[in-house]
Design an enzyme around this catalytic site. Structure first.
Site, mmCIF file in Angstrom:
data_model
loop_
_atom_site.group_PDB
_atom_site.id
_atom_site.type_symbol
_atom_site.label_atom_id
_atom_site.label_comp_id
_atom_site.label_asym_id
_atom_site.label_seq_id
_atom_site.Cartn_x
_atom_site.Cartn_y
_atom_site.Cartn_z
ATOM 1 N N ARG A 292 0.873 -1.185 0.000
ATOM 2 C CA ARG A 292 0.000 0.000 0.000
ATOM 3 C C ARG A 292 0.904 1.227 0.000
ATOM 4 O O ARG A 292 1.430 1.621 1.023
ATOM 5 C CB ARG A 292 -0.853 -0.048 1.284
ATOM 6 C CG ARG A 292 -1.998 0.922 1.331
ATOM 7 C CD ARG A 292 -2.469 1.080 2.777
ATOM 8 N NE ARG A 292 -1.521 1.888 3.533
ATOM 9 C CZ ARG A 292 -1.313 1.778 4.851
ATOM 10 N NH1 ARG A 292 -1.964 0.898 5.566
ATOM 11 N NH2 ARG A 292 -0.447 2.557 5.466
ATOM 12 N N HIS A 296 -3.327 4.539 4.746
ATOM 13 C CA HIS A 296 -4.447 3.585 4.872
ATOM 14 C C HIS A 296 -5.727 4.214 4.314
ATOM 15 O O HIS A 296 -6.426 3.611 3.508
ATOM 16 C CB HIS A 296 -4.619 3.199 6.339
ATOM 17 C CG HIS A 296 -5.854 2.422 6.613
ATOM 18 N ND1 HIS A 296 -6.024 1.119 6.191
ATOM 19 C CD2 HIS A 296 -7.009 2.761 7.233
ATOM 20 C CE1 HIS A 296 -7.219 0.697 6.557
ATOM 21 N NE2 HIS A 296 -7.841 1.667 7.184
ATOM 22 N N TYR A 305 4.405 5.570 11.409
ATOM 23 C CA TYR A 305 4.671 4.178 11.796
ATOM 24 C C TYR A 305 5.497 3.385 10.795
ATOM 25 O O TYR A 305 5.798 2.230 11.038
ATOM 26 C CB TYR A 305 3.347 3.440 12.090
ATOM 27 C CG TYR A 305 2.330 3.455 10.963
ATOM 28 C CD1 TYR A 305 2.439 2.585 9.887
ATOM 29 C CD2 TYR A 305 1.264 4.355 10.964
ATOM 30 C CE1 TYR A 305 1.520 2.590 8.862
ATOM 31 C CE2 TYR A 305 0.331 4.374 9.935
ATOM 32 C CZ TYR A 305 0.463 3.484 8.893
ATOM 33 O OH TYR A 305 -0.451 3.506 7.862
HETATM 34 C C1 LIG Z 1 -14.237 -5.844 12.528
HETATM 35 C C2 LIG Z 1 -13.430 -4.596 12.357
HETATM 36 N N1 LIG Z 1 -12.421 -4.345 13.222
HETATM 37 C C3 LIG Z 1 -11.673 -3.224 13.055
HETATM 38 C C4 LIG Z 1 -11.942 -2.336 12.058
HETATM 39 C C5 LIG Z 1 -11.090 -1.094 11.880
HETATM 40 N N2 LIG Z 1 -10.230 -1.236 10.704
HETATM 41 C C6 LIG Z 1 -10.531 -0.645 9.531
HETATM 42 S S1 LIG Z 1 -9.408 -0.994 8.337
HETATM 43 C C7 LIG Z 1 -8.496 -1.956 9.372
HETATM 44 C C8 LIG Z 1 -7.245 -2.640 8.888
HETATM 45 C C9 LIG Z 1 -7.494 -3.643 7.837
HETATM 46 O O1 LIG Z 1 -6.271 -4.114 7.322
HETATM 47 P P1 LIG Z 1 -6.196 -5.107 6.132
HETATM 48 O O2 LIG Z 1 -7.154 -6.220 6.328
HETATM 49 O O3 LIG Z 1 -4.768 -5.477 5.939
HETATM 50 O O4 LIG Z 1 -6.737 -4.258 4.878
HETATM 51 P P2 LIG Z 1 -6.091 -2.955 4.192
HETATM 52 O O5 LIG Z 1 -6.814 -1.771 4.780
HETATM 53 O O6 LIG Z 1 -4.635 -2.949 4.475
HETATM 54 O O7 LIG Z 1 -6.391 -3.060 2.741
HETATM 55 C C10 LIG Z 1 -9.078 -1.988 10.650
HETATM 56 C C11 LIG Z 1 -8.504 -2.727 11.792
HETATM 57 C C12 LIG Z 1 -13.026 -2.626 11.195
HETATM 58 N N3 LIG Z 1 -13.338 -1.818 10.175
HETATM 59 N N4 LIG Z 1 -13.732 -3.772 11.356
#
Ligand SMILES: Cc1ncc(C[n+]2csc(CCOP(=O)(O)OP(=O)(O)O)c2C)c(N)n1
Ligand SMILES: [Mg+2]
Length: 402
Positions: A292, A296, A305
């Site tokens: 990425r 985010h 970070y």
């Molecule tokens: C069940 C849940 N827990 C926490 C969150 C908060 N949250 C939003 S994005 C994220 C990280 C997701 O990371 P990843 O699966 O690697 O996807 P990326 O955003 O890197 O594409 C989190 C923890 C959420 N949306 N849903």
């Protein structure tokens, strides 16, 4: 040739996945393998199982997709900065994973995205304005998933893996599996499901439950994990001690790691996994190893970070540049072709800016029309109550004016 992640490091470093700690009776993890058909420099790579099957025109079309999808993303970030969108989840760097897998899908396949799959949305034919309406907060939710076989964006991390598996079990029971055993007709007769999620999502219970259901019921679903190395500020090392694709074996189905910045490899690997699903061979986990490159979302600041040097290393593996180099060297694409694509991207950018700025806000009662397909008495009562509440302000305004 299968490029091993450490082997690729000499030319352009792919950081090695952390190995499990060696201890009594423990074997070290085998080195991860990476399917790659195009190096970061745009050189074709031989692979025993996968090959570049696209014509020059098809590769040009993939290049066009990559450039236009990136333009959607960069315009969105600018519009968010100008206050025109509430938030945006950028896909910068993940274009190849999304376009490659998205273009591998057949017309009957159903895709279940996260909130970052703008490139897959593009490949499914969703008008980017639908995405912008969502991120501007004026669409009351999204689009009709049936219009383009592209489900609604999902914010609850990993939940769509279960939805996708349930859907896959449904089409299996409808008798759709096995209609296209050889993947004939370019997959037009086949029907399967693809679930997108990130590296962080693999730690969620929902994703692990989906793996179990899909495996036990041999569901026609492809799990497409974009390992972009980060779950907001949590690095991959905090999610897994083994390469993510190795996990599939423990659930009883195959896993494969593909260079997520190689559009041709992503397309080939996804195609094969879909064909297995069409033929009744069940699920596959694809780990698209990518990065990425942006934040985010537009509310995140990754400089807090992660190191700049990590980003710089991945910039050298840009998914668009390698296709450009390959097109020039192997297919004689000239400056005129690239200028034409850039012009098209500029036109798309103009259209996005113009249409997003003039998107109307929904009326306050419109949301009630987006809850159920059929009328519902409780909802109708709530709607009337809310309408009366809004009308009460009209009285107050009139009184104030008198
Ligand atoms: C069940 C849940 N827990 C926490 C969150 C908060 N949250 C939003 S994005 C994220 C990280 C997701 O990371 P990843 O699966 O690697 O996807 P990326 O955003 O890197 O594409 C989190 C923890 C959420 N949306 N849903
Ligand atoms: Mg991630």
């Amino acid at each position: 040739m299968t490029v091993n992640a450490d082997g690729a490091a000499a030319a352009a470093p792919y950081p090695a996945a952390p190995a499990g700690p060696p201890g009594p009776g423990r074997e070290p993890e085998p080195a991860p393998e990476l399917v790659q058909l195009l190096t970061p420099e745009g050189e074709p790579v031989e692979h025993p199982e996968y090959a570049i099957g696209e014509s020059a025109d098809e590769i040009r079309a993939l290049y066009r997709d990559l450039v236009l999808v990136r333009r959607i993303d960069t315009e969105a970030i600018s519009l968010q900065r100008q206050g025109e969108l509430g938030i945006w989840a950028s896909l910068l760097g993940q274009e190849a994973a999304q376009v490659g897998s998205g273009r591998a899908l057949g017309p009957r396949d159903m895709a279940f995205p996260t909130y970052r799959e703008h490139g897959v949305a593009w490949c499914r034919g969703l008008d980017p304005m639908q995405l912008f309406r969502l991120f501007r907060g004026v669409s009351n939710g999204g689009w009709d998933p049936a219009d383009h076989n592209f489900h609604l964006y999902t914010i609850v991390i990993g939940s769509q893996a279960l939805h996708a598996t349930g859907y896959a079990m449904g089409i299996q029971r409808d008798g759709a599996v096995g209609n296209d055993p050889a993947g004939a007709d370019g997959g037009t007769a086949g029907e399967a499901v693809i679930a997108y999620f990130g590296d962080g999502a693999t730690s969620q219970g929902d994703v692990n439950e989906a793996f179990i259901w899909a495996s036990v019921f041999n569901a026609p679903v492809v799990f497409f994990c974009q390992n972009n190395q980060w779950a907001i500020s949590e690095p991959l090392e905090k999610q897994s001690r083994i390469p993510l694709y190795h996990r599939a074996r423990g659930f009883g189905f195959p896993g494969v790691r593909v260079d997520g910045n190689d559009v041709l490899a992503c397309k080939a690997v996804t195609r094969k996994a879909l064909q297995a699903a069409y033929a009744g061979q069940g699920p596959t986990l694809i780990e698209a190893y990518t990065y990425r490159m942006g934040a985010h979302t537009t509310t995140d600041d990754p400089t807090r970070y992660r190191l700049q040097s990590e980003l710089e290393a991945w910039k050298l593996k840009d998914p668009i540049e390698r296709v450009k180099a390959y097109l020039v060297r192997a297919h004689g694409a000239d400056a005129g072709f690239f200028q034409q694509i850039d012009r098209e991207a500029d036109e798309l950018g103009e259209r996005i800016r113009r249409e997003v700025r003039s998107m109307p806000d929904p009326g306050p009662l419109e949301i009630f029309g987006n809850v159920y397909a059929e009328p519902h008495s409780l909802l109708a009562a709530e709607r009337d109550q809310y309408a009366a509440y809004l009308d009460s302000f009209a009285d107050t305004e009139q009184e104030a004016a008198q």
